[in-house]
Structure formats: C-alpha cells, structure tokens
Motif scaffolding. Structure first.
Motif, short mmCIF file in Angstrom:
data_model
loop_
_atom_site.label_atom_id
_atom_site.label_comp_id
_atom_site.label_asym_id
_atom_site.label_seq_id
_atom_site.Cartn_x
_atom_site.Cartn_y
_atom_site.Cartn_z
N ALA A 108 1.51 -5.10 -5.90
CA ALA A 108 0.70 -3.99 -5.40
C ALA A 108 1.20 -2.63 -5.88
N LYS A 109 2.39 -2.58 -6.48
CA LYS A 109 2.85 -1.34 -7.11
C LYS A 109 2.06 -1.05 -8.37
N SER A 110 1.49 -2.09 -8.98
CA SER A 110 0.86 -1.95 -10.29
C SER A 110 -0.66 -1.96 -10.24
N ILE A 111 -1.24 -2.77 -9.33
CA ILE A 111 -2.69 -2.91 -9.29
C ILE A 111 -3.17 -2.91 -7.84
N TRP A 112 -4.49 -2.86 -7.67
CA TRP A 112 -5.10 -2.98 -6.35
C TRP A 112 -5.59 -4.41 -6.16
N PHE A 113 -5.68 -4.82 -4.88
CA PHE A 113 -6.17 -6.15 -4.55
C PHE A 113 -7.39 -6.05 -3.64
N SER A 114 -8.31 -6.97 -3.85
CA SER A 114 -9.48 -7.09 -2.98
C SER A 114 -9.11 -7.91 -1.75
N ALA A 115 -10.10 -8.17 -0.91
CA ALA A 115 -9.96 -9.18 0.13
C ALA A 115 -9.79 -10.54 -0.54
N ALA A 116 -9.26 -11.50 0.18
CA ALA A 116 -9.07 -12.85 -0.38
C ALA A 116 -10.42 -13.52 -0.59
N TYR A 117 -10.53 -14.26 -1.69
CA TYR A 117 -11.78 -14.94 -2.01
C TYR A 117 -11.62 -16.45 -2.11
N ALA A 118 -10.38 -16.95 -2.15
CA ALA A 118 -10.15 -18.38 -2.33
C ALA A 118 -8.91 -18.83 -1.57
#
Length: 262
Positions: A108-118
């Motif tokens: 999370a220091k490098s990119i953003w994450f969505s809600a979980a999908y799987a």
C-alpha cells in the motif's frame, strides 16, 4: 545578465516538465482511448492461465472482461508474474492489476487497492456427508496436507489430540491422497481445492472451515482516484447482482463468501 540567465533556465525547465511527467491513465483517459490494459496471472490457475486452445482464462480473466464490458471499452490482457504486478502499474504498462493480489501495508506504500473481489484462503475441505465446522471436529479423522506449508503450521497449532495429520511432499501428492480416499479431509488453499472440483465435479467437495484468509484486491495506480472509485462501485454492483458469485462458482466451485471492503 544573471536575471536573464535565471529566466532562461526557468523557461527551459518549464518546457521539460510536461515531458518528464508520465501520463496517468485515470478513468477519463481510459474512456477516451477506448481501451483498458489489465494485468492478469500468467500461470496461476484457476485465476489465470492458458487454456488448451491457447487463450487466457480464469477467475481474474473473467473479472477483467467484465470490467471492460461495463466501461464500454476494448480489453487488452497483459499476463504477468507476481513480481511484475506493481512495477507494471507504476510505469503505466497496465491500468489495473487483477491478478490474485493480496493487500498489505508494504504494498500500500506503492499502489492503491480496491475492495476485495475474490476469495483466497486456506481451509479444510471434505465431502458433504462429513459434519465439520472446526478443528475439534477433525478428531478421529485422517487429514491430508502438504508438509511445511502455512496450512501445516496453522493446523498443527489448533488441532486437538486424536487428529491424524498426514503430511505429503507436494500439493500434487496431497490432492491425489484425497481423491483416492487415503485421507478424509483435505487442508489446502482454495485454489487447490478448486482443482479437485474441476477434475471431479461429482465428488461434492465443500469448504468446512477457513484456516486463514487472504482475499484478492484490484490494484490501481496512486493518483487515479476516479478509476479507484469506479472500480469499487463496479465490485459492489457485481456482488449485489450475483455476477461475482457466478464467477466464483465457475472457477472455485463455491459461493462467493463475504469479502472485506475499505
């Protein structure tokens, strides 16, 4: 003379700034381009792998297709291995990463994450006729797992006396032991259990209890806020509409469980 040189230097720097800043493919850019590039697993069935016909298929591939369809743009699949996922996103080689990626503070220091999908988890799996809901219910049963794995470490800590844990050298041997009836219960990752369901649909394999969860999230480049918001709405919509449940049933052989959001 000094002021003139400073003005010239500032002007030169101003001209170079647009060239130095990489173009970020936020939602508007993707819609205008009419194409979205999505990273999917190169070889990690059932989430992504080459079919016998040479086409990429899997859970993540189906989600990527659904993303492109809902955006109304063409899809360009970019098969990646694990170590390529974040660098490809950071350097604009892809717009999204849908490649069975877990979220953690370091990433999370490098990119953003969505809600979980799987769903992605380790658990205990057995046929429908066995009543199992916790490690205590394994007493008197033979439990097969791959030695030295996360599943081995976690179950060894929680299993009570009377559980016969049989350790095998690799996943293939563990799966074979279950399908041949050498063990009563399979303890593995859900992807391994899905392989059994795919090859032996009549076996009626069920998830009895979860040992450790590590669901998958969609990766979005930092700064692409509109795209992140759209992806989260997309995931919510597909959960409520049942499309993600259909994909889970198709590739994992199980209903979509409750998944975390941010």
């Amino acid at each position: 003379m000094l002021k003139t040189k400073l003005k010239s230097l500032v002007a030169a720097l101003a001209l170079t700034l647009p060239l130095a800043a990489p173009a970020q493919a936020d939602l508007t850019d993707i819609l205008e381009a009419g194409v979205i590039k999505i990273a999917v697993p190169e070889s990690f069935p059932p989430f992504g792998a080459l079919s016998m016909e040479g086409e990429h298929e899997g859970y993540d591939v189906d989600v990527a297709k659904l993303v492109a369809e809902n955006l109304g743009v063409e899809l360009e699949l970019v098969p990646v291995v694990s170590k390529q996922r974040i660098p490809f996103l950071e350097t604009d080689r892809v717009d999204l990463v849908i490649s069975v990626m877990g979220a953690n503070p370091e990433r999370a220091k490098s990119i953003w994450f969505s809600a979980a999908y799987a769903p992605f988890f380790s658990g205990a799996f057995a046929t429908a006729d066995k009543s199992i809901s916790s490690p205590d219910d394994l007493v008197g049963m033979k439990v097969g797992l791959t030695g030295g794995t996360l599943e081995d470490l976690e179950l060894t800590k929680t299993a009570p006396e009377g559980v016969e844990i049989i350790r095998f050298g690799d996943n293939a041997a563990t799966l074979s032991a279950f399908t041949s009836g050498q063990v009563d219960v399979l303890v593995s990752g859900n992807t391994a259990a899905a392989q059994i369901t795919d090859a032996n649909p009549d076996i009626g394999l069920e998830t009895k209890f979860i040992i450790k969860e590590s669901p998958a999230f969609i990766g979005v480049k930092k700064g692409n806020y509109d795209l992140l918001q759209w992806v989260n709405v997309f995931i919510l919509h597909k959960k409520l509409g049942g499309e993600l449940d259909e994909i889970s049933q198709k590739w994992l052989g199980q209903p979509l469980p409750p998944l975390p959001t941010f």
